[in-house]
Design an enzyme around this catalytic site. Structure first.
Site, PDB file in Angstrom:
ATOM      1  N   ARG A   1       3.058  -1.101   5.831  1.00 28.98           N
ATOM      2  CA  ARG A   1       2.358  -0.421   4.753  1.00 28.98           C
ATOM      3  C   ARG A   1       0.991   0.062   5.225  1.00 28.98           C
ATOM      4  O   ARG A   1       0.429  -0.469   6.182  1.00 28.98           O
ATOM      5  CB  ARG A   1       2.179  -1.351   3.556  1.00 28.98           C
ATOM      6  CG  ARG A   1       1.400  -2.615   3.860  1.00 28.98           C
ATOM      7  CD  ARG A   1       1.227  -3.479   2.631  1.00 28.98           C
ATOM      8  NE  ARG A   1       0.386  -2.835   1.632  1.00 28.98           N
ATOM      9  CZ  ARG A   1       0.163  -3.345   0.413  1.00 28.98           C
ATOM     10  NH1 ARG A   1       0.754  -4.465   0.054  1.00 28.98           N
ATOM     11  NH2 ARG A   1      -0.613  -2.726  -0.438  1.00 28.98           N
TER      12      ARG A   1
ATOM     13  N   ASP B   1      -2.791   1.088   3.205  1.00 32.88           N
ATOM     14  CA  ASP B   1      -3.438   0.961   1.907  1.00 32.88           C
ATOM     15  C   ASP B   1      -3.895   2.311   1.363  1.00 32.88           C
ATOM     16  O   ASP B   1      -3.892   3.327   2.058  1.00 32.88           O
ATOM     17  CB  ASP B   1      -4.643   0.034   2.015  1.00 32.88           C
ATOM     18  CG  ASP B   1      -4.239  -1.421   2.135  1.00 32.88           C
ATOM     19  OD1 ASP B   1      -3.107  -1.763   1.768  1.00 32.88           O
ATOM     20  OD2 ASP B   1      -5.062  -2.224   2.619  1.00 32.88           O
TER      21      ASP B   1
ATOM     22  N   TYR C   1      -3.875   1.633  16.087  1.00 28.64           N
ATOM     23  CA  TYR C   1      -4.700   2.118  14.987  1.00 28.64           C
ATOM     24  C   TYR C   1      -6.001   2.663  15.570  1.00 28.64           C
ATOM     25  O   TYR C   1      -6.488   2.163  16.597  1.00 28.64           O
ATOM     26  CB  TYR C   1      -5.053   0.995  14.013  1.00 28.64           C
ATOM     27  CG  TYR C   1      -3.959   0.614  13.054  1.00 28.64           C
ATOM     28  CD1 TYR C   1      -3.849   1.224  11.809  1.00 28.64           C
ATOM     29  CD2 TYR C   1      -3.043  -0.379  13.370  1.00 28.64           C
ATOM     30  CE1 TYR C   1      -2.851   0.862  10.910  1.00 28.64           C
ATOM     31  CE2 TYR C   1      -2.038  -0.745  12.482  1.00 28.64           C
ATOM     32  CZ  TYR C   1      -1.956  -0.123  11.258  1.00 28.64           C
ATOM     33  OH  TYR C   1      -0.966  -0.479  10.382  1.00 28.64           O
TER      34      TYR C   1
ATOM     35  N   ARG D   1      -9.593  -3.264   9.648  1.00 28.45           N
ATOM     36  CA  ARG D   1     -10.790  -2.918   8.872  1.00 28.45           C
ATOM     37  C   ARG D   1     -11.812  -4.043   8.866  1.00 28.45           C
ATOM     38  O   ARG D   1     -13.033  -3.792   8.882  1.00 28.45           O
ATOM     39  CB  ARG D   1     -10.382  -2.538   7.446  1.00 28.45           C
ATOM     40  CG  ARG D   1      -9.652  -1.201   7.380  1.00 28.45           C
ATOM     41  CD  ARG D   1      -8.976  -0.991   6.040  1.00 28.45           C
ATOM     42  NE  ARG D   1      -9.921  -1.067   4.927  1.00 28.45           N
ATOM     43  CZ  ARG D   1      -9.563  -1.162   3.656  1.00 28.45           C
ATOM     44  NH1 ARG D   1      -8.266  -1.212   3.320  1.00 28.45           N
ATOM     45  NH2 ARG D   1     -10.473  -1.239   2.711  1.00 28.45           N
TER      46      ARG D   1
END
Length: 262
Positions: A52, A54, A112, A208
Site C-alpha cells: 500500500r 498512503d 523508495y 517517512r
C-alpha cells in the site's frame, strides 16, 4: 473458461487519492484502476498490489496482479486503460505471468525516494511533490547517521505504532543522499535533496519516519550517534517525526526472475 494472471506496472500522482488501497471515505488508486479494468475486460476483478501507499504518496512504478478470463493480449491493455484512466494514473506495462506469481509475496527488493526542497522560500510548483525545509541541512551528518540504519535491524523505533506485523526486522541495502543545485539565476533558489532507500521491504511509515529523523540530525537537533541509540531502543517514541507524505515516491519494485513472466 480459462483463467490467466496479468502483472500490471503503473505510476500515479497520489495527491488526489486517499492512498492506493480501496477506502470507504474517499477516492483511491485501486478503485480507479479496477473500474477501468471492469470496462476493458467486461468483468470485475481485484488488483493485488506489491504494497500500500498512503494518502498523498506517489509511485513512479507500482506493481499489481489480477486474474481474468479475457483473451485480450496483455500489451493491448496498456493503451486501452490509459485512454480511460484519470490523467494522474498511467499504466506502464502489462504482461502475462504464471498463475503462482504474487505481486506482494514475491517482492525481493523495493526502492523508495524522498524529495526535500532545501531553500529559504517554498516553491509553489513543488508543494505537492516535495517537503520544503527552510533551515540549512548538514548532509554529511545525515549521511553518517543513515549509515547506522543500513543492514538488518529491528526497526520498531522507525515504524508507526499502527503497524500490524509482529516481525519488524527488515534489511536496508542502501541509503543514498544526493543534492542537486537549482537554477541559480532565480532568487531564493536552494537545493533539491533526494534520499533513496533500497531494501527487502519497509514497514508502515518506516521511510517517512527515517526521513523525519535524518532531517532533525541535519538541522542539528540531534547528533549522529543518537540514531544508533534510537534504533537500539526499539521504541517509536524516541525517534523523529513522520515526514509528510507528498515528498515520498515508490520508485521501483523488483522480483525474482523466475516469477516475472512466462
Amino acid at each position: 473458461m480459462e483463467w490467466r494472471k496479468i502483472k500490471l506496472t503503473f505510476g500515479y500522482q497520489g495527491t488526489a487519492y486517499y492512498g492506493l488501497q480501496r477506502q470507504t471515505n474517499g477516492p483511491s488508486v485501486q478503485l480507479e484502476i479496477e473500474k477501468v479494468l471492469a470496462r476493458v475486460l467486461q468483468h470485475e476483478t481485484v488488483i493485488v498490489a506489491s504494497g500500500r501507499t498512503d494518502s498523498g504518496v506517489h509511485a513512479r512504478e507500482q506493481v499489481a496482479h489480477f486474474r481474468t478470463t479475457s483473451r485480450i493480449p496483455a500489451e493491448r491493455l496498456i493503451p486501452a486503460m490509459n485512454t480511460l484512466l484519470p490523467d494522474d494514473i498511467v499504466v506502464l506495462n502489462a504482461e502475462d505471468v504464471p498463475m503462482d506469481f504474487h505481486a506482494r509475496y514475491h517482492v525481493v527488493e523495493k526502492t523508495y525516494r524522498y524529495r526535500l526542497l532545501n531553500q529559504s522560500i517554498p516553491d509553489p510548483f513543488l508543494r505537492e511533490w516535495s517537503q520544503h525545509i527552510k533551515a540549512p541541512l548538514d548532509l554529511e551528518k545525515m549521511r553518517a547517521a543513515a549509515d547506522y540504519l543500513i543492514g538488518t535491524h529491528d526497526f520498531t523505533s522507525f515504524c508507526s505504532v499502527r503497524t500490524r506485523v509482529e516481525d519488524k526486522v527488515r534489511t536496508i541495502y542502501e541509503i543514498r543522499i544526493e543534492e542537486y543545485e537549482r537554477d541559480a539565476t532565480l532568487p531564493h533558489q536552494g537545493k533539491d535533496i533526494w534520499l533513496t532507500f533500497r531494501g527487502n521491504g519497509f514497514l508502515y511509515n518506516m521511510v517517512r519516519i527515517i526521513v523525519g529523523t535524518l532531517v532533525e540530525v541535519g538541522k542539528g537537533k540531534w547528533q549522529v550517534d543518537d540514531v544508533k541509540t534510537m534504533l537500539e531502543a526499539k521504541n517509536r517514541d524516541v525517534a523523529g517525526i513522520t515526514a509528510p507524505p507528498h515528498g515520498l515516491y515508490l520508485w521501483k519494485v523488483e522480483y525474482r526472475k523466475s516469477c516475472d513472466s512466462k
